[in-house]
Scaffold this motif. Sequence first.
Motif, mmCIF file in Angstrom:
data_model
loop_
_atom_site.group_PDB
_atom_site.id
_atom_site.type_symbol
_atom_site.label_atom_id
_atom_site.label_comp_id
_atom_site.label_asym_id
_atom_site.label_seq_id
_atom_site.Cartn_x
_atom_site.Cartn_y
_atom_site.Cartn_z
ATOM 1 N N ALA A 187 75.979 -31.592 -27.306
ATOM 2 C CA ALA A 187 75.493 -30.932 -25.774
ATOM 3 C C ALA A 187 74.752 -29.729 -25.979
ATOM 4 O O ALA A 187 74.048 -29.466 -25.164
ATOM 5 N N GLU A 188 75.187 -28.743 -26.741
ATOM 6 C CA GLU A 188 74.488 -27.478 -26.922
ATOM 7 C C GLU A 188 73.093 -27.658 -27.422
ATOM 8 O O GLU A 188 72.321 -26.904 -26.907
ATOM 9 N N ASP A 189 72.785 -28.573 -28.177
ATOM 10 C CA ASP A 189 71.399 -28.878 -28.765
ATOM 11 C C ASP A 189 70.691 -29.918 -27.990
ATOM 12 O O ASP A 189 69.358 -30.155 -28.212
ATOM 13 N N TRP A 190 71.217 -30.506 -26.947
ATOM 14 C CA TRP A 190 70.447 -31.704 -26.304
ATOM 15 C C TRP A 190 69.572 -31.333 -25.367
ATOM 16 O O TRP A 190 69.819 -30.515 -24.420
ATOM 17 N N PRO A 191 68.196 -31.559 -25.789
ATOM 18 C CA PRO A 191 67.089 -31.036 -24.726
ATOM 19 C C PRO A 191 67.011 -32.161 -23.552
ATOM 20 O O PRO A 191 67.479 -33.143 -23.449
ATOM 21 N N ALA A 192 66.933 -31.323 -22.337
ATOM 22 C CA ALA A 192 66.670 -32.384 -21.231
ATOM 23 C C ALA A 192 65.777 -33.328 -21.192
ATOM 24 O O ALA A 192 66.225 -34.554 -20.551
ATOM 25 N N SER A 193 64.827 -33.309 -21.840
ATOM 26 C CA SER A 193 63.593 -34.285 -22.121
ATOM 27 C C SER A 193 64.215 -35.536 -22.878
ATOM 28 O O SER A 193 63.352 -36.591 -22.637
ATOM 29 N N ASP A 194 65.473 -35.378 -23.356
ATOM 30 C CA ASP A 194 65.984 -36.525 -24.089
ATOM 31 C C ASP A 194 67.013 -37.403 -23.373
ATOM 32 O O ASP A 194 67.480 -38.180 -23.735
ATOM 33 N N GLY A 195 66.891 -36.884 -22.233
ATOM 34 C CA GLY A 195 67.805 -37.837 -20.965
ATOM 35 C C GLY A 195 69.356 -37.286 -21.133
ATOM 36 O O GLY A 195 69.821 -36.057 -21.572
ATOM 37 N N VAL A 196 70.346 -38.006 -20.821
ATOM 38 C CA VAL A 196 71.698 -37.618 -20.671
ATOM 39 C C VAL A 196 72.351 -37.561 -22.276
ATOM 40 O O VAL A 196 72.179 -38.421 -22.968
ATOM 41 N N CYS A 197 73.005 -36.345 -22.349
ATOM 42 C CA CYS A 197 73.742 -36.163 -23.474
ATOM 43 C C CYS A 197 74.714 -37.041 -23.579
ATOM 44 O O CYS A 197 75.585 -37.445 -22.761
ATOM 45 N N PRO A 198 75.040 -37.891 -25.088
ATOM 46 C CA PRO A 198 75.958 -38.508 -25.372
ATOM 47 C C PRO A 198 77.365 -38.066 -25.044
ATOM 48 O O PRO A 198 77.593 -37.029 -25.542
ATOM 49 N N ARG A 199 78.368 -38.768 -24.348
ATOM 50 C CA ARG A 199 79.514 -38.034 -24.253
ATOM 51 C C ARG A 199 80.561 -38.559 -25.082
ATOM 52 O O ARG A 199 81.878 -38.228 -25.256
ATOM 53 N N THR A 200 80.189 -39.666 -25.851
ATOM 54 C CA THR A 200 81.203 -40.256 -27.012
ATOM 55 C C THR A 200 80.517 -40.318 -28.403
ATOM 56 O O THR A 200 79.267 -40.199 -28.460
ATOM 57 N N ALA A 201 81.141 -40.288 -29.672
ATOM 58 C CA ALA A 201 80.600 -40.578 -30.783
ATOM 59 C C ALA A 201 80.096 -41.876 -30.982
ATOM 60 O O ALA A 201 78.622 -41.872 -31.655
ATOM 61 N N GLU A 202 80.428 -42.684 -30.279
ATOM 62 C CA GLU A 202 79.887 -43.951 -30.529
ATOM 63 C C GLU A 202 78.453 -43.939 -29.992
ATOM 64 O O GLU A 202 77.574 -44.578 -30.523
ATOM 65 N N ARG A 203 78.305 -43.544 -28.600
ATOM 66 C CA ARG A 203 77.000 -43.180 -28.142
ATOM 67 C C ARG A 203 75.872 -42.473 -29.021
ATOM 68 O O ARG A 203 74.965 -42.811 -29.180
ATOM 69 N N LEU A 204 76.432 -41.319 -29.460
ATOM 70 C CA LEU A 204 75.679 -40.565 -30.317
ATOM 71 C C LEU A 204 75.254 -41.241 -31.645
ATOM 72 O O LEU A 204 73.996 -41.080 -31.776
ATOM 73 N N PHE A 205 76.016 -41.656 -32.285
ATOM 74 C CA PHE A 205 75.610 -42.639 -33.417
ATOM 75 C C PHE A 205 74.635 -43.749 -33.436
ATOM 76 O O PHE A 205 73.768 -44.142 -33.776
ATOM 77 N N ALA A 206 75.009 -44.239 -31.966
ATOM 78 C CA ALA A 206 73.879 -45.456 -31.303
ATOM 79 C C ALA A 206 72.458 -44.863 -31.196
ATOM 80 O O ALA A 206 71.618 -45.435 -31.569
ATOM 81 N N LEU A 207 72.450 -43.792 -30.763
ATOM 82 C CA LEU A 207 71.165 -43.024 -30.295
ATOM 83 C C LEU A 207 70.531 -42.693 -31.632
ATOM 84 O O LEU A 207 69.371 -42.981 -31.946
ATOM 85 N N ALA A 208 71.350 -42.140 -32.772
ATOM 86 C CA ALA A 208 70.648 -41.837 -33.892
ATOM 87 C C ALA A 208 70.187 -43.184 -34.733
ATOM 88 O O ALA A 208 69.112 -43.291 -35.178
ATOM 89 N N ALA A 209 70.854 -44.166 -34.361
ATOM 90 C CA ALA A 209 70.348 -45.438 -34.892
ATOM 91 C C ALA A 209 69.389 -46.068 -34.410
ATOM 92 O O ALA A 209 68.145 -46.901 -35.019
ATOM 93 N N GLN A 210 69.091 -45.576 -33.023
ATOM 94 C CA GLN A 210 67.846 -46.205 -32.152
ATOM 95 C C GLN A 210 66.595 -45.263 -32.592
ATOM 96 O O GLN A 210 65.484 -45.391 -32.037
ATOM 97 N N GLY A 211 66.676 -44.138 -33.304
ATOM 98 C CA GLY A 211 65.656 -43.331 -33.691
ATOM 99 C C GLY A 211 65.520 -41.799 -32.857
ATOM 100 O O GLY A 211 64.371 -41.239 -33.061
ATOM 101 N N SER A 212 66.569 -41.778 -32.088
ATOM 102 C CA SER A 212 66.489 -40.296 -31.378
ATOM 103 C C SER A 212 66.688 -39.138 -32.441
ATOM 104 O O SER A 212 67.651 -39.082 -33.254
ATOM 105 N N ALA A 213 65.469 -38.051 -32.288
ATOM 106 C CA ALA A 213 65.510 -37.199 -33.286
ATOM 107 C C ALA A 213 66.566 -36.244 -33.359
ATOM 108 O O ALA A 213 67.146 -35.669 -34.112
ATOM 109 N N THR A 214 66.930 -35.958 -31.906
ATOM 110 C CA THR A 214 67.946 -34.976 -31.652
ATOM 111 C C THR A 214 69.402 -35.659 -32.347
ATOM 112 O O THR A 214 70.295 -34.724 -32.856
ATOM 113 N N ALA A 215 69.548 -36.642 -31.786
ATOM 114 C CA ALA A 215 70.944 -37.418 -32.138
ATOM 115 C C ALA A 215 70.931 -37.420 -33.903
ATOM 116 O O ALA A 215 72.038 -37.179 -34.455
ATOM 117 N N ARG A 216 69.797 -37.800 -34.473
ATOM 118 C CA ARG A 216 69.890 -37.765 -35.816
ATOM 119 C C ARG A 216 70.019 -36.424 -36.703
ATOM 120 O O ARG A 216 70.657 -36.198 -37.686
#
Length: 373
Positions: free
Chosen positions: A255-284
């Motif tokens: 949440a601290e590192d999530w830029p507004a340009s990336d949309g809504v910050c993930p609220r679960t670890a499952e969502r965070l890892f899913a975004l990383a798998a989809q190529g989100s640079a911030t999530a990675r």
Amino acid sequence: MAGAPRLTESAGAVFAVLAQAGTATRPQLASLARLSKPTVSSAVAELEGVQLAAHSGTSSGTTGRSAAVYRLGPAAGAVLAVDLGPALTRVRGCALDGTLLAEATGPREEAVDVVRDALSALPPDAPLRTIVVAVGDVTAPQRMRPATAKAGPLFDAVTVALPPGVPVHLENNVNCAALAELHEGAARGRHTFGYLRIGVGIGLGIVVGGHVLAGANGAAGELARLPYPWDDDQEPRHEALEEYIGSRSLLRRAAEDWPASDGVCPRTAERLFALAAQGSATARTVVARHAVDVGRLAAAVTAVLDPGLLVLGGSTGAYPQLLPGVRAELERLSWPTEVVSSQVGDLGTVVGAARLAVARGVQTVTQAARTKD
């Protein structure tokens, strides 16, 4: 709970090997129990007489002769395993040969109802031999309830719903999961390894020589108690390492590192890892940092235990995306150690608890055997 009938020593030995084998002929039982065929025949007859063993068909051998096959009888009974997890309660009821008889899952706050659902699904005539309750807390043989307030109130509520007179055993949840990995997961064939759980909390299951190491106080592997941080300007705080590396802090850092340009910050670890798998640079980036942290913890574990193998599990630790970073940091800081992801996943604790319950249930039946036939 129906009391186990008093058995001769040989009948107790045959019952134990039959429970482990599931089904067997009398020659197979003689070989497994290392008893003579006449002794086994007498023992099987004794077990059948009290319905602890039952005929289960015939088997044809290479000579064309058929042999009677036996299984556990209806009086052998059942056991119950309860995993009081941080979010979910999982319950399994098993026969003494490990056969799954009932299971139920529900939210932690509905734990009592989940336990009752599983109990009601067990065969009504099967005596309940023992119950194992896995908690995220320090456990030891002399303890009758969890050591801290983490699991105590829920444990007390659940035990009220259990049938009276049935032995209840406390077990640490991470140690149960380590057993599941040993017998059914990523550590099969390995007799020494560490199971490192990273989730809401952190913990380590230590297996040496095929046995879980509990420690003098039942607290072996309580990584949350490692002093942290070590810094000239900061005093180590109670369970500060768990607070730092647990999933809540992972999501806070995201949440601290999530830029507004990336949309809504993930609220679960499952969502965070899913975004990383989809190529989100911030999530990675967040996941990569977490992998380094887990790798440093793995290096500390390796420095003490030299386990040869570390199995990563837990609600965040089991994600394979962590493996490259964990392996790299561990290699940088310590000696070569294999690191793999859990193969039993979220079911690990209840699977391991069920295995322990079955072993204790068999012991309950056989421990009353006479010392002499």
